[in-house]
Motif scaffolding. Structure first.
Motif, PDB file in Angstrom:
ATOM      1  N   LEU A 110       3.156   9.608   6.332  1.00 26.91           N
ATOM      2  CA  LEU A 110       2.464   8.715   6.977  1.00 26.91           C
ATOM      3  C   LEU A 110       1.671   9.098   8.265  1.00 26.91           C
ATOM      4  O   LEU A 110       2.562   9.693   8.936  1.00 26.91           O
ATOM      5  N   SER A 111       0.477   9.056   8.467  1.00 25.20           N
ATOM      6  CA  SER A 111      -0.297   9.390   9.777  1.00 25.20           C
ATOM      7  C   SER A 111      -0.813   8.046  10.426  1.00 25.20           C
ATOM      8  O   SER A 111      -1.303   7.302   9.654  1.00 25.20           O
ATOM      9  N   PHE A 112      -0.504   7.822  11.815  1.00 19.20           N
ATOM     10  CA  PHE A 112      -1.113   6.926  12.349  1.00 19.20           C
ATOM     11  C   PHE A 112      -1.282   7.147  13.894  1.00 19.20           C
ATOM     12  O   PHE A 112      -0.828   8.097  14.148  1.00 19.20           O
ATOM     13  N   SER A 113      -2.129   6.292  14.500  1.00 14.66           N
ATOM     14  CA  SER A 113      -2.175   6.278  15.844  1.00 14.66           C
ATOM     15  C   SER A 113      -1.987   4.825  16.579  1.00 14.66           C
ATOM     16  O   SER A 113      -2.329   3.932  15.868  1.00 14.66           O
ATOM     17  N   ARG A 114      -1.493   4.798  17.662  1.00 14.59           N
ATOM     18  CA  ARG A 114      -1.479   3.786  18.626  1.00 14.59           C
ATOM     19  C   ARG A 114      -1.746   3.662  20.215  1.00 14.59           C
ATOM     20  O   ARG A 114      -1.742   4.921  20.553  1.00 14.59           O
ATOM     21  N   ALA A 115      -2.220   2.820  20.912  1.00 12.02           N
ATOM     22  CA  ALA A 115      -2.286   2.860  22.154  1.00 12.02           C
ATOM     23  C   ALA A 115      -0.852   2.885  22.723  1.00 12.02           C
ATOM     24  O   ALA A 115       0.087   2.451  22.533  1.00 12.02           O
ATOM     25  N   PHE A 116      -0.766   3.823  23.922  1.00 12.18           N
ATOM     26  CA  PHE A 116       0.520   3.701  24.610  1.00 12.18           C
ATOM     27  C   PHE A 116      -0.002   3.378  26.118  1.00 12.18           C
ATOM     28  O   PHE A 116      -0.867   3.849  26.574  1.00 12.18           O
ATOM     29  N   THR A 117       1.105   2.534  26.635  1.00  9.00           N
ATOM     30  CA  THR A 117       0.554   2.128  28.095  1.00  9.00           C
ATOM     31  C   THR A 117       1.947   2.309  28.879  1.00  9.00           C
ATOM     32  O   THR A 117       3.013   2.157  28.646  1.00  9.00           O
ATOM     33  N   ASP A 154       0.672  -1.348  -0.229  1.00 16.82           N
ATOM     34  CA  ASP A 154       0.169   0.147   0.117  1.00 16.82           C
ATOM     35  C   ASP A 154       0.661   1.204  -0.058  1.00 16.82           C
ATOM     36  O   ASP A 154       0.229   2.511  -0.089  1.00 16.82           O
ATOM     37  N   GLY A 155       2.182   1.111   0.107  1.00 18.36           N
ATOM     38  CA  GLY A 155       3.034   2.185  -0.104  1.00 18.36           C
ATOM     39  C   GLY A 155       3.449   2.935   1.173  1.00 18.36           C
ATOM     40  O   GLY A 155       3.858   3.865   1.305  1.00 18.36           O
ATOM     41  N   ASN A 156       3.389   2.168   2.415  1.00 19.91           N
ATOM     42  CA  ASN A 156       3.758   2.555   3.562  1.00 19.91           C
ATOM     43  C   ASN A 156       5.274   2.705   3.754  1.00 19.91           C
ATOM     44  O   ASN A 156       5.888   1.565   3.637  1.00 19.91           O
ATOM     45  N   VAL A 157       6.042   3.858   3.808  1.00 21.78           N
ATOM     46  CA  VAL A 157       7.183   4.036   3.528  1.00 21.78           C
ATOM     47  C   VAL A 157       8.135   3.329   4.848  1.00 21.78           C
ATOM     48  O   VAL A 157       8.983   2.867   4.657  1.00 21.78           O
ATOM     49  N   PHE A 158       7.482   3.921   5.888  1.00 19.70           N
ATOM     50  CA  PHE A 158       7.942   3.316   7.324  1.00 19.70           C
ATOM     51  C   PHE A 158       8.109   1.939   6.973  1.00 19.70           C
ATOM     52  O   PHE A 158       9.329   1.185   7.741  1.00 19.70           O
ATOM     53  N   VAL A 159       7.162   0.936   6.856  1.00 25.18           N
ATOM     54  CA  VAL A 159       7.363  -0.757   6.804  1.00 25.18           C
ATOM     55  C   VAL A 159       8.320  -1.002   5.515  1.00 25.18           C
ATOM     56  O   VAL A 159       9.053  -1.849   5.745  1.00 25.18           O
ATOM     57  N   SER A 168      -0.620   9.426  18.653  1.00 21.10           N
ATOM     58  CA  SER A 168      -1.032   9.917  17.211  1.00 21.10           C
ATOM     59  C   SER A 168       0.224  10.690  16.677  1.00 21.10           C
ATOM     60  O   SER A 168       0.750  11.441  17.282  1.00 21.10           O
ATOM     61  N   PHE A 169       0.704  10.283  15.478  1.00 20.35           N
ATOM     62  CA  PHE A 169       2.050  10.654  14.752  1.00 20.35           C
ATOM     63  C   PHE A 169       1.512  11.233  13.222  1.00 20.35           C
ATOM     64  O   PHE A 169       0.919  10.393  12.591  1.00 20.35           O
TER      65      PHE A 169
END
Length: 303
Positions: A130-137, A82-87, A147-148
């Motif tokens: 790339l924009s994304f969010s993830r949980a942080f604990t 899908d073109g995700n540069v990070f991965v 979110s980044f």
């Protein structure tokens, strides 16, 4: 030592601050065990929405290490398609260098869109943002959403390193203080060391990405960030300083991280108790790369 401000807005205009460093690993369990043996506290595992996962070491100065593994190979493959540069860059690094290493230097920014535009104009963009969010604990089990927005830069040629700008759209409202107190006394990152067969040829890429001019010439050059120094050494200079062969030639490869610690004696005793091999070279305590530790870790006493 008081914490230095982490928000990029807390620094004067000019060079971008160091935000964090990305170290690929085959196994977060192995990486966690290795980092604990070196005296670090490691945060709980974080899951990305595109197949990778991480565990982080947070430092008092606001910087951190991101140990990165592939947790869901199918999701990661889809992200690459899908073109995700990070991965995609993580996969390319692993294909070139193996599953253990030091792939990226991440810069703090308040405007990733503007950084992306700078990279495109300079012909250094590594691809789409790339924009994304993830949980942080946190260590107490409290969770929030991080979110980044990321913008990527890379040079041409046989380079195993890349740089990207990271804008925090939402910073987790959780307490990291317990995660920043390490048995080895590490409080921050003094230097990030890269190896290049032609250090001068990397000046344009790194100067544009960091917004910092390079100083020095020949076998060693330096770029001053607000909260750390990026050092470029040729392979011979790297081996002279750290006593570690630089490995296969590359246009640019990140290779070592220098941490500030309160007491070198404390570090030496901890490493000995954990049966971790290390060398003392001048003011540096040098730990060579190992499984779960993809870069040379260097501890330097600072008052």
């Amino acid at each position: 030592m008081p914490a230095r401000p982490h928000s990029p807005g807390a620094y004067p205009p000019g060079a971008c601050p160091l935000d964090h460093l990305v170290l690929p690993t085959a196994s977060l369990d192995v990486a966690r065990a290795r980092l604990v043996s070196l005296g670090f506290v490691v945060a709980p595992t974080g899951i990305h929405p595109f197949g990778t996962e991480n565990c982080c070491v947070f430092l008092e100065d606001g910087t951190y290490l991101e140990l990165l593994a592939v947790g869901n190979a199918q999701a990661a493959a889809k992200a690459v398609a899908d073109g995700n540069v990070f991965v995609a860059r993580d996969r390319a690094y692993r294909d070139s260098c193996g599953n253990e290493g030091f792939s990226a230097l991440v810069l703090g920014t308040q405007n990733a869109d503007a950084d992306h535009a700078r990279y495109v104009e300079a012909g250094l963009s590594a691809g789409d943002m790339l924009s994304f969010s993830r949980a942080f604990t946190d260590s107490a089990g409290n969770s929030d959403t991080a979110s980044f927005k990321l913008a990527f830069a890379s040079g041409t040629g046989a380079t195993d390193a890349f740089l990207f700008a990271c804008e925090r759209i939402n910073a987790p409202k959780v307490d990291r203080s317990a995660l920043q107190v390490h048995a080895n006394g590490a409080t921050g990152i003094i230097e990030v060391v890269a190896v290049s067969t032609e250090p001068a040829e990397q000046h344009r890429l790194i100067s544009i990405a960091t917004r910092s001019p390079a100083t020095g010439q020949g076998s060693s050059t330096a770029l001053d960030l607000p909260n750390a120094t990026l050092i470029l050494l040729d392979p011979a200079a790297f081996e002279t300083r750290f006593g570690i062969p630089a490995g296969a030639p590359s246009d640019l490869r990140f290779a070592a991280i220098v941490f500030s610690v309160g007491s070198a004696d404390t570090v030496a005793r901890l490493l000995a108790a954990s049966s971790v091999e290390h060398d003392i070279r001048g003011d540096d305590i040098v730990v060579r790369p190992a499984s779960g530790q993809g870069a040379a870790f260097v501890f330097q006493e600072k008052a």
